[in-house]
Motif scaffolding. Structure first.
Motif, PDB file in Angstrom:
ATOM      1  N   PRO A   1      10.972   5.413 -30.396  1.00 53.87           N
ATOM      2  CA  PRO A   1       9.894   6.109 -29.227  1.00 53.87           C
ATOM      3  C   PRO A   1      10.331   5.201 -28.164  1.00 53.87           C
ATOM      4  O   PRO A   1       9.519   4.356 -28.203  1.00 53.87           O
ATOM      5  CB  PRO A   1       9.506   7.486 -29.558  1.00 53.87           C
ATOM      6  N   VAL A   2      10.290   5.220 -26.916  1.00 49.33           N
ATOM      7  CA  VAL A   2      10.353   4.725 -25.518  1.00 49.33           C
ATOM      8  C   VAL A   2      10.423   5.958 -24.378  1.00 49.33           C
ATOM      9  O   VAL A   2      11.220   6.387 -24.489  1.00 49.33           O
ATOM     10  CB  VAL A   2      11.297   3.480 -25.320  1.00 49.33           C
ATOM     11  N   TRP A   3       9.080   6.086 -23.791  1.00 52.76           N
ATOM     12  CA  TRP A   3       9.683   6.411 -22.617  1.00 52.76           C
ATOM     13  C   TRP A   3      10.114   5.658 -21.216  1.00 52.76           C
ATOM     14  O   TRP A   3       9.525   4.969 -21.488  1.00 52.76           O
ATOM     15  CB  TRP A   3       8.311   6.783 -22.120  1.00 52.76           C
ATOM     16  N   LEU A   4      10.947   6.040 -20.675  1.00 58.43           N
ATOM     17  CA  LEU A   4      11.772   4.842 -19.832  1.00 58.43           C
ATOM     18  C   LEU A   4      11.701   6.138 -18.193  1.00 58.43           C
ATOM     19  O   LEU A   4      11.905   7.361 -18.143  1.00 58.43           O
ATOM     20  CB  LEU A   4      12.985   5.241 -19.998  1.00 58.43           C
ATOM     21  N   LEU A   5      10.453   5.152 -17.299  1.00 58.88           N
ATOM     22  CA  LEU A   5      10.186   5.670 -15.879  1.00 58.88           C
ATOM     23  C   LEU A   5      10.858   5.019 -15.423  1.00 58.88           C
ATOM     24  O   LEU A   5      11.142   4.336 -14.634  1.00 58.88           O
ATOM     25  CB  LEU A   5       8.811   5.440 -16.002  1.00 58.88           C
ATOM     26  N   ASN A   6      12.487   5.315 -14.151  1.00 59.87           N
ATOM     27  CA  ASN A   6      12.887   5.009 -12.755  1.00 59.87           C
ATOM     28  C   ASN A   6      12.464   6.220 -11.839  1.00 59.87           C
ATOM     29  O   ASN A   6      12.074   6.966 -11.537  1.00 59.87           O
ATOM     30  CB  ASN A   6      14.298   5.823 -13.380  1.00 59.87           C
TER      31      ASN A   6
ATOM     32  N   LYS B   1       0.770  -1.575  -0.187  1.00 60.76           N
ATOM     33  CA  LYS B   1       0.017  -0.040   0.081  1.00 60.76           C
ATOM     34  C   LYS B   1       1.014   1.366  -0.351  1.00 60.76           C
ATOM     35  O   LYS B   1       0.322   2.247  -0.751  1.00 60.76           O
ATOM     36  CB  LYS B   1      -0.973  -0.219   1.620  1.00 60.76           C
ATOM     37  N   VAL B   2       2.442   1.341   0.830  1.00 64.49           N
ATOM     38  CA  VAL B   2       2.827   2.172   0.965  1.00 64.49           C
ATOM     39  C   VAL B   2       3.816   2.961  -0.678  1.00 64.49           C
ATOM     40  O   VAL B   2       4.137   3.846  -0.701  1.00 64.49           O
ATOM     41  CB  VAL B   2       3.711   2.092   2.138  1.00 64.49           C
ATOM     42  N   PHE B   3       3.761   1.822  -1.123  1.00 64.25           N
ATOM     43  CA  PHE B   3       4.406   2.205  -2.619  1.00 64.25           C
ATOM     44  C   PHE B   3       3.781   3.400  -3.695  1.00 64.25           C
ATOM     45  O   PHE B   3       5.048   3.662  -4.126  1.00 64.25           O
ATOM     46  CB  PHE B   3       4.679   0.863  -3.292  1.00 64.25           C
ATOM     47  N   ARG B   4       2.505   2.754  -3.603  1.00 63.27           N
ATOM     48  CA  ARG B   4       2.096   4.206  -3.806  1.00 63.27           C
ATOM     49  C   ARG B   4       2.043   5.863  -3.549  1.00 63.27           C
ATOM     50  O   ARG B   4       2.533   6.456  -4.141  1.00 63.27           O
ATOM     51  CB  ARG B   4       0.288   4.035  -4.681  1.00 63.27           C
ATOM     52  N   GLU B   5       2.180   5.639  -2.293  1.00 57.39           N
ATOM     53  CA  GLU B   5       2.591   7.067  -1.804  1.00 57.39           C
ATOM     54  C   GLU B   5       4.186   6.952  -1.587  1.00 57.39           C
ATOM     55  O   GLU B   5       3.990   7.826  -1.707  1.00 57.39           O
ATOM     56  CB  GLU B   5       1.849   6.520  -0.108  1.00 57.39           C
ATOM     57  N   GLU B   6       4.514   6.447  -0.926  1.00 58.20           N
ATOM     58  CA  GLU B   6       6.252   6.593  -0.883  1.00 58.20           C
ATOM     59  C   GLU B   6       7.330   6.757  -2.775  1.00 58.20           C
ATOM     60  O   GLU B   6       8.630   7.674  -2.725  1.00 58.20           O
ATOM     61  CB  GLU B   6       6.866   5.183   0.077  1.00 58.20           C
ATOM     62  N   ASN B   7       7.020   5.840  -3.423  1.00 59.41           N
ATOM     63  CA  ASN B   7       7.237   5.767  -4.225  1.00 59.41           C
ATOM     64  C   ASN B   7       7.069   7.191  -5.219  1.00 59.41           C
ATOM     65  O   ASN B   7       6.174   7.657  -5.720  1.00 59.41           O
ATOM     66  CB  ASN B   7       6.451   4.514  -5.438  1.00 59.41           C
ATOM     67  N   HIS B   8       8.783   7.488  -5.957  1.00 60.46           N
ATOM     68  CA  HIS B   8       8.651   8.551  -6.704  1.00 60.46           C
ATOM     69  C   HIS B   8       9.249   8.851  -7.721  1.00 60.46           C
ATOM     70  O   HIS B   8      10.012   7.693  -7.733  1.00 60.46           O
ATOM     71  CB  HIS B   8       8.880   9.973  -5.273  1.00 60.46           C
ATOM     72  N   ILE B   9       8.705   9.111  -8.414  1.00 62.42           N
ATOM     73  CA  ILE B   9       9.537   8.844 -10.444  1.00 62.42           C
ATOM     74  C   ILE B   9      10.678   9.748 -10.045  1.00 62.42           C
ATOM     75  O   ILE B   9      10.695  11.346  -9.977  1.00 62.42           O
ATOM     76  CB  ILE B   9       8.719   9.156 -11.307  1.00 62.42           C
ATOM     77  N   ASP B  10      11.819   9.064  -9.946  1.00 63.78           N
ATOM     78  CA  ASP B  10      13.000   9.906 -10.260  1.00 63.78           C
ATOM     79  C   ASP B  10      13.109  10.660 -11.755  1.00 63.78           C
ATOM     80  O   ASP B  10      13.659  11.918 -11.227  1.00 63.78           O
ATOM     81  CB  ASP B  10      14.134   8.904 -10.412  1.00 63.78           C
ATOM     82  N   GLU B  11      12.690  10.185 -13.018  1.00 62.26           N
ATOM     83  CA  GLU B  11      12.915  10.974 -13.988  1.00 62.26           C
ATOM     84  C   GLU B  11      12.841  10.131 -14.842  1.00 62.26           C
ATOM     85  O   GLU B  11      12.222   8.691 -14.917  1.00 62.26           O
ATOM     86  CB  GLU B  11      14.826  11.101 -14.539  1.00 62.26           C
ATOM     87  N   ILE B  12      11.642  11.680 -15.469  1.00 58.34           N
ATOM     88  CA  ILE B  12      10.793  10.030 -17.277  1.00 58.34           C
ATOM     89  C   ILE B  12      11.857  10.786 -18.515  1.00 58.34           C
ATOM     90  O   ILE B  12      11.704  12.067 -18.703  1.00 58.34           O
ATOM     91  CB  ILE B  12       9.226  10.886 -16.903  1.00 58.34           C
ATOM     92  N   LYS B  13      11.630   9.565 -19.068  1.00 63.03           N
ATOM     93  CA  LYS B  13      12.852  10.048 -20.487  1.00 63.03           C
ATOM     94  C   LYS B  13      12.114   9.829 -21.547  1.00 63.03           C
ATOM     95  O   LYS B  13      12.326   8.914 -21.078  1.00 63.03           O
ATOM     96  CB  LYS B  13      14.512   9.822 -20.036  1.00 63.03           C
ATOM     97  N   GLY B  14      11.836  10.495 -23.142  1.00 61.50           N
ATOM     98  CA  GLY B  14      11.883   9.240 -24.216  1.00 61.50           C
ATOM     99  C   GLY B  14      12.868   9.191 -24.659  1.00 61.50           C
ATOM    100  O   GLY B  14      14.003  10.585 -24.735  1.00 61.50           O
ATOM    101  N   VAL B  15      13.468   8.270 -24.336  1.00 59.40           N
ATOM    102  CA  VAL B  15      14.868   7.564 -25.317  1.00 59.40           C
ATOM    103  C   VAL B  15      13.888   7.219 -26.892  1.00 59.40           C
ATOM    104  O   VAL B  15      13.121   7.017 -26.886  1.00 59.40           O
ATOM    105  CB  VAL B  15      15.006   6.778 -24.996  1.00 59.40           C
ATOM    106  N   TYR B  16      14.813   7.674 -27.823  1.00 57.61           N
ATOM    107  CA  TYR B  16      14.751   6.559 -29.133  1.00 57.61           C
ATOM    108  C   TYR B  16      15.732   5.601 -29.209  1.00 57.61           C
ATOM    109  O   TYR B  16      17.601   6.138 -29.290  1.00 57.61           O
ATOM    110  CB  TYR B  16      15.537   7.336 -30.467  1.00 57.61           C
ATOM    111  N   VAL B  17      14.992   4.479 -29.268  1.00 58.13           N
ATOM    112  CA  VAL B  17      16.116   3.181 -29.291  1.00 58.13           C
ATOM    113  C   VAL B  17      16.266   3.217 -30.393  1.00 58.13           C
ATOM    114  O   VAL B  17      15.606   2.902 -31.332  1.00 58.13           O
ATOM    115  CB  VAL B  17      15.540   2.185 -27.768  1.00 58.13           C
ATOM    116  N   PRO B  18      17.499   2.164 -29.924  1.00 59.14           N
ATOM    117  CA  PRO B  18      18.200   1.403 -31.464  1.00 59.14           C
ATOM    118  C   PRO B  18      17.482   0.453 -32.300  1.00 59.14           C
ATOM    119  O   PRO B  18      17.916  -0.097 -31.746  1.00 59.14           O
ATOM    120  CB  PRO B  18      19.267   1.796 -31.457  1.00 59.14           C
TER     121      PRO B  18
END
Length: 374
Positions: free
Chosen positions: A314-319, A156-173
């Motif tokens: 095109p790929v969005w990567l979320l860490n 339950k706490v994952f949704r609350e405490e989890n935070h997105i470090d960064e979202i990047k749009g990456v073109y994957v070869p």
């Protein structure tokens, strides 16, 4: 007592076996002077000589795979295109990322470690095609939220405490492979018939040889050209619609990152061949119907008009980070297909298991009581 009577039923596509091995059990066949047939001393199956000879010749004629491509993927960059294009290197995972001067690049889209500018772009192949991003960062955030919904074992706490470090749009070869696959498949089909009389139960097993020949056309079979992007992760967000692909121009990179390929087209051929051959075998196997069991005796695939091209997908990567662990999610930047692993709450898993066990026990107890066992 069960008696097994085994026969071999011939058809239009009968083949012979190399060194006269039994089609049923692969034992060495022997000539039986009494019946004038070839007989297996192990399973006692019998075959007429002509059938064995024909079968042997057909299997012997089956050649190995011939799967090659014309290597014409990519083209040389010109000086105007590479001017101002920066290359960033990750000191942690080794990824090399390309970005234009207007795009801030401070961390690696794969491992989230800091990246530093290492020079200007040069000496690499230019992509032939690019599928532009259709979905933005806001859509990627919404997809992550939807991905978390309905996950009963998610802490339950994952949704609350989890935070997105960064979202990047990456073109994957990606290397795209085209080929016309000429295939020749030989299958062994098995049919069983059972009956009984007052004394015995009988089983008759009949074997058939089915040959399938034909050509399948494959276009744009993708193979990830980045060792940092896991193949299974990239394939899990397929398919990408190649109809949206356009001729590559550096303008499409504006505002996004692009991974430099570190797996060449030549090194990607084996993966492409595996995908094409598996699809070919599955397609041909689906046409062999009406048997109790089917096994493949011979499979060979030869390519015609094989070629490869170089594209960017095109790929969005979320860490994200939670409880000291990092989680990586990927979204197809064209279709929105979203994937990623989530943590499981051990306590919730245990409760769910106990609940299922309790329900099962109650059902079994009720059934036993109904039947008068308790």
């Amino acid at each position: 007592m069960t008696l097994h009577r085994i026969s071999y039923v011939t058809g239009d596509f009968m083949a012979d076996l190399i060194e006269y091995k039994c089609p049923c059990c692969a034992g060495k066949l022997e000539f039986n002077s009494g019946t004038q047939n070839m007989k297996c001393p192990f399973c006692e199956s019998e075959f007429d000589v002509d059938t064995v000879q024909q079968y042997n010749e057909q299997l012997a004629a089956a050649s190995g795979d011939n799967m090659h491509y014309e290597q014409s993927a990519g083209s040389e960059w010109n000086s105007q295109e590479t001017e101002g294009m920066n290359v960033y290197s990750c000191q942690s995972c080794g990824a090399q990322i390309i970005a234009d001067p207007s795009t801030a690049a401070s961390s690696c889209p794969y491992c989230d470690a800091p990246i530093v500018m290492s020079g200007n772009l040069s000496g690499e192949l230019k992509p032939d095609l690019v599928i532009p991003f259709k979905l933005d960062k806001k859509a990627a955030k919404a997809a992550l939220s939807k991905h978390l919904d309905g996950k009963r074992l998610l802490p339950k706490v994952f949704r609350e405490e989890n935070h997105i470090d960064e979202i990047k749009g990456v073109y994957v070869p990606v290397w795209l492979f085209d080929a016309d696959a000429d295939a020749n498949m030989i299958y062994k089909g098995e049919k069983r018939r059972t009956w009984n009389d007052s004394s015995y139960n009988y089983t008759e097993i009949s074997y058939y040889s089915a040959v399938r020949e034909g050509t399948l056309a494959f276009a744009n079979v993708p193979v990830d050209g980045s060792s940092k992007m896991a193949d299974d992760l990239m394939e899990s967000i397929e398919p990408f619609d190649i109809k949206d692909a356009v001729e590559f121009k550096t303008a499409y990179l504006s505002g996004y990152l692009a991974d430099r390929y570190d797996v060449s087209a030549e090194d990607s051929i084996e993966r492409a061949n595996q995908r094409i051959k598996r699809s070919t075998e599955e397609t041909f196997r689906a046409t062999v119907k009406g048997y109790t069991n089917v096994t493949t005796e011979s499979s060979n695939v030869n390519f015609q008009n094989g070629r490869s091209r170089y594209a960017l997908y095109p790929v969005w990567l979320l860490n994200t980070t939670w409880n000291g662990n990092k989680y990586t999610f990927a979204m197809n930047g064209q279709t929105g297909k979203f994937v990623g692993n989530l943590p499981a709450d051990p306590g919730m898993a245990a409760k769910l298991f106990i609940g299922i066990a309790a329900v099962s026990t109650a059902v079994l107890f009720g059934l036993a009581k109904l039947l008068g066992f308790c």
